[in-house]
Design a protein around this motif. Structure first.
Motif, PDB file in Angstrom:
ATOM      1  N   ALA A  21       0.667  -1.109   0.173  1.00  0.00           N
ATOM      2  CA  ALA A  21      -0.018  -0.223  -0.127  1.00  0.00           C
ATOM      3  C   ALA A  21       0.731   1.234   0.026  1.00  0.00           C
ATOM      4  N   ASP A  22       1.934   1.328   0.728  1.00  0.00           N
ATOM      5  CA  ASP A  22       3.029   2.486   0.823  1.00  0.00           C
ATOM      6  C   ASP A  22       3.548   2.560  -0.488  1.00  0.00           C
ATOM      7  N   HIS A  46       1.871   6.082  -7.237  1.00  0.00           N
ATOM      8  CA  HIS A  46       0.555   6.335  -7.920  1.00  0.00           C
ATOM      9  C   HIS A  46       0.396   5.050  -8.746  1.00  0.00           C
ATOM     10  N   LEU A  47       0.543   3.968  -8.123  1.00  0.00           N
ATOM     11  CA  LEU A  47       0.104   2.821  -8.950  1.00  0.00           C
ATOM     12  C   LEU A  47      -1.368   2.439  -8.861  1.00  0.00           C
ATOM     13  N   ALA A  48      -1.668   1.677  -9.609  1.00  0.00           N
ATOM     14  CA  ALA A  48      -3.281   1.193  -9.780  1.00  0.00           C
ATOM     15  C   ALA A  48      -3.280   0.013  -8.682  1.00  0.00           C
ATOM     16  N   TYR A  49      -2.447  -0.542  -8.470  1.00  0.00           N
ATOM     17  CA  TYR A  49      -2.576  -1.846  -7.698  1.00  0.00           C
ATOM     18  C   TYR A  49      -1.807  -1.834  -6.343  1.00  0.00           C
TER      19      TYR A  49
END
Length: 117
Positions: free
Chosen positions: A26-27, A33-36
């Motif tokens: 999550a960090d 700025h990732l989609a996953y």
């Protein structure tokens, strides 16, 4: 016996994919700025010589690129508990892996034949 017949000591060889990666958490998702919030992000190392994808490697031949997010291997999600390195090492040289990846917002599946390291 192997030394007597061939003159060499047999060293076990591991299957090789040829990518440098960072586990997506999550960090990492927020910072980049990732989609996953899972998967393995294909990244360069800190040194200029530490490429994200080794030229001529199985990953290179399959078309895997820097900044791809490897999401699944053989329909199993890659995450902090299921690392790419462990998945690759659980296979044999010559095995073909089906890798689901995300590149610039699009998902695709590539087939990668593992080679000797």
């Amino acid at each position: 016996d192997k030394v007597r017949t061939s003159g060499k000591i047999a060293v076990p060889t591991k299957p090789f994919l040829g990518v440098r990666f960072q586990t997506v958490t999550a960090d990492v998702q927020r910072a980049n700025h990732l989609a996953y919030d899972y998967g393995m992000l294909v990244v360069r190392g800190q040194q200029p010589s530490e490429l994200a994808v080794m030229p001529g490697s199985p990953a290179d031949k399959a078309g895997i690129q820097e900044n791809d997010i490897l999401l699944e291997v053989d329909d199993k999600q890659l995450n902090e508990k299921n690392l790419l390195s462990d998945v690759v090492e659980a296979h044999k040289i010559g095995d073909v892996l089906e890798v689901k990846l995300s590149r610039k917002g699009e998902t695709k599946i590539v087939r990668v034949k593992l080679e000797k390291k």
